[in-house]
Design an enzyme around this catalytic site. Structure first.
Site, PDB file in Angstrom:
ATOM      1  N   ASN A 103      29.854  75.489  11.835  1.00  0.00           N
ATOM      2  CA  ASN A 103      29.883  76.852  11.282  1.00  0.00           C
ATOM      3  C   ASN A 103      29.940  76.868   9.894  1.00  0.00           C
ATOM      4  O   ASN A 103      29.395  77.662   9.082  1.00  0.00           O
ATOM      5  CB  ASN A 103      30.996  77.798  12.000  1.00  0.00           C
ATOM      6  CG  ASN A 103      30.310  78.262  13.370  1.00  0.00           C
ATOM      7  OD1 ASN A 103      29.431  79.079  13.480  1.00  0.00           O
ATOM      8  ND2 ASN A 103      30.888  77.814  14.494  1.00  0.00           N
TER       9      ASN A 103
ATOM     10  N   ARG B 114      56.275  77.940  10.729  1.00  0.00           N
ATOM     11  CA  ARG B 114      54.617  78.627  10.474  1.00  0.00           C
ATOM     12  C   ARG B 114      54.897  79.432   9.148  1.00  0.00           C
ATOM     13  O   ARG B 114      53.734  79.391   8.617  1.00  0.00           O
ATOM     14  CB  ARG B 114      54.564  79.556  11.841  1.00  0.00           C
ATOM     15  CG  ARG B 114      53.055  79.630  12.189  1.00  0.00           C
ATOM     16  CD  ARG B 114      53.428  80.521  13.682  1.00  0.00           C
ATOM     17  NE  ARG B 114      53.076  79.884  14.809  1.00  0.00           N
ATOM     18  CZ  ARG B 114      52.066  79.068  15.388  1.00  0.00           C
ATOM     19  NH1 ARG B 114      51.100  79.259  14.780  1.00  0.00           N
ATOM     20  NH2 ARG B 114      52.209  78.557  16.466  1.00  0.00           N
TER      21      ARG B 114
ATOM     22  N   ARG C 266      44.781  77.343  14.327  1.00  0.00           N
ATOM     23  CA  ARG C 266      46.162  77.764  14.320  1.00  0.00           C
ATOM     24  C   ARG C 266      46.207  79.273  14.461  1.00  0.00           C
ATOM     25  O   ARG C 266      45.449  79.874  14.051  1.00  0.00           O
ATOM     26  CB  ARG C 266      46.854  77.488  13.221  1.00  0.00           C
ATOM     27  CG  ARG C 266      46.631  75.900  12.726  1.00  0.00           C
ATOM     28  CD  ARG C 266      47.358  75.105  13.514  1.00  0.00           C
ATOM     29  NE  ARG C 266      48.856  75.306  13.494  1.00  0.00           N
ATOM     30  CZ  ARG C 266      49.754  74.935  14.632  1.00  0.00           C
ATOM     31  NH1 ARG C 266      49.409  74.220  15.320  1.00  0.00           N
ATOM     32  NH2 ARG C 266      50.824  75.207  14.474  1.00  0.00           N
TER      33      ARG C 266
ATOM     34  N   HIS D 113      33.969  83.948  17.087  1.00  0.00           N
ATOM     35  CA  HIS D 113      34.703  83.584  18.400  1.00  0.00           C
ATOM     36  C   HIS D 113      33.312  83.355  19.547  1.00  0.00           C
ATOM     37  O   HIS D 113      32.571  84.022  19.249  1.00  0.00           O
ATOM     38  CB  HIS D 113      35.354  84.686  18.854  1.00  0.00           C
ATOM     39  CG  HIS D 113      35.842  84.519  20.410  1.00  0.00           C
ATOM     40  ND1 HIS D 113      37.001  83.381  20.411  1.00  0.00           N
ATOM     41  CD2 HIS D 113      35.575  84.623  21.933  1.00  0.00           C
ATOM     42  CE1 HIS D 113      37.220  83.360  21.754  1.00  0.00           C
ATOM     43  NE2 HIS D 113      36.385  83.985  22.472  1.00  0.00           N
TER      44      HIS D 113
ATOM     45  N   ALA E 181      23.530  80.183  18.182  1.00  0.00           N
ATOM     46  CA  ALA E 181      23.618  81.611  17.726  1.00  0.00           C
ATOM     47  C   ALA E 181      24.415  81.848  16.677  1.00  0.00           C
ATOM     48  O   ALA E 181      24.291  82.787  15.638  1.00  0.00           O
ATOM     49  CB  ALA E 181      23.878  82.657  19.103  1.00  0.00           C
TER      50      ALA E 181
HETATM   51  C1  GRF Z   1      33.153  77.559  17.296  1.00  0.00           C
HETATM   52  O1  GRF Z   1      32.651  77.462  18.710  1.00  0.00           O
HETATM   53  C2  GRF Z   1      33.737  78.851  17.005  1.00  0.00           C
HETATM   54  O2  GRF Z   1      33.134  79.799  17.385  1.00  0.00           O
HETATM   55  C3  GRF Z   1      35.241  78.468  17.691  1.00  0.00           C
HETATM   56  O3  GRF Z   1      35.286  77.272  17.548  1.00  0.00           O
HETATM   57  C4  GRF Z   1      34.122  76.509  17.324  1.00  0.00           C
HETATM   58  C5  GRF Z   1      34.040  75.695  15.811  1.00  0.00           C
HETATM   59  O4  GRF Z   1      32.943  75.067  15.757  1.00  0.00           O
HETATM   60  N1  GRF Z   1      36.040  79.380  17.020  1.00  0.00           N
HETATM   61  P1  GRF Z   1      32.627  74.164  14.492  1.00  0.00           P
HETATM   62  O5  GRF Z   1      33.760  73.532  14.102  1.00  0.00           O
HETATM   63  O6  GRF Z   1      32.301  75.122  13.463  1.00  0.00           O
HETATM   64  O7  GRF Z   1      31.459  73.296  14.546  1.00  0.00           O
END
Ligand code: GRF
Length: 220
Positions: free
Chosen positions: A16, A67, A93, A111, A175
């Site tokens: 991502n 934390r 985290r 998410h 997606a």
């Molecule tokens: C993704 O599926 C995101 O939605 C979730 O953790 C995963 C991270 O994947 N929160 P990447 O590290 O971006 O490949």
């Protein structure tokens, strides 16, 4: 208009993050990545940042007594980088209310489900077990409750016969790679306003078609 300065927080492979790196390289994209932070020194996403020439830091949560101390370090790194928007992109985290409030409406998360369905971990396994025929992903502003907050953008994908976790995850991930840059674009263009814990998107358009799963006859 000045580009929105992003800080991307990761813990792992960073695909991502890569989608944001690629989007930010496009002419006219209204954001730039000022800093990548990983809480894990071995996160593969750190190499993606290095390859793109983006400043990256590891802030290892294990090096802090609690934390709060970890989050204070995160917060000062974000301040130094002049972050205008924090993107949690696979950041594993949980964040305390203090940190979440500090970045209120300036922090988004991606998410891999259509929230509010299936918050938390093991999303795809739970989606498959429940028998839903459509899943997807959500980009939302972060609130103290995990995987909740005003929704900026969602993308839906069909759950196909014979899917296992890996196949569904891969379809959703594709997606995600479009949804996250879209959400950041909308925020960067100043088109997203939070009103009563819902996002109002200026110029969101009124086009749209139903996604069927399974496909109706003749449309397979
Ligand atoms: C993704 O599926 C995101 O939605 C979730 O953790 C995963 C991270 O994947 N929160 P990447 O590290 O971006 O490949």
């Amino acid at each position: 208009m000045a580009r929105l300065r992003l800080a991307v927080l990761i813990s792992g492979r960073g695909t991502n993050l890569q989608s944001l790196i690629d989007a930010c390289a496009e002419t006219g994209y209204p954001a730039e990545i000022g800093l990548v932070i990983s809480n894990d020194p071995d996160a593969r996403g750190l190499e993606r940042a290095a390859r793109a020439g983006i400043p990256a830091r590891t802030i290892d949560h294990r090096a802090f007594p609690d934390r709060e101390a970890f989050e204070r370090a995160l917060d000062s790194a974000l301040g130094e980088a002049g972050a205008g928007l924090v993107c949690l992109a696979g950041f594993m985290r949980l964040l305390t209310p203090w940190f979440v409030e500090r970045w209120h409406n300036r922090m988004i998360n991606i998410h891999p489900s259509l929230l509010p369905a299936f918050p938390g971990l093991d999303t795809h396994a739970r989606a498959l077990a429940s028998g839903v025929r459509i899943s997807g992903c959500t980009v939302h502003f972060v609130r103290t409750e995990m995987d909740s907050g005003p929704i900026v953008a969602q993308a839906a994908v069909p759950v196909l016969q014979g899917d296992d976790e890996a196949r569904l995850a891969a379809r959703v991930l594709e997606a995600e790679h479009r949804c996250l840059p879209l959400a950041v674009r909308l925020i960067g263009e100043g088109r997203v306003r939070v009103s009563g814990e819902r996002c109002v998107i200026e110029g969101a358009g009124n086009r749209g078609a139903a996604l069927f799963s399974p496909s109706p006859p003749g449309r397979a």
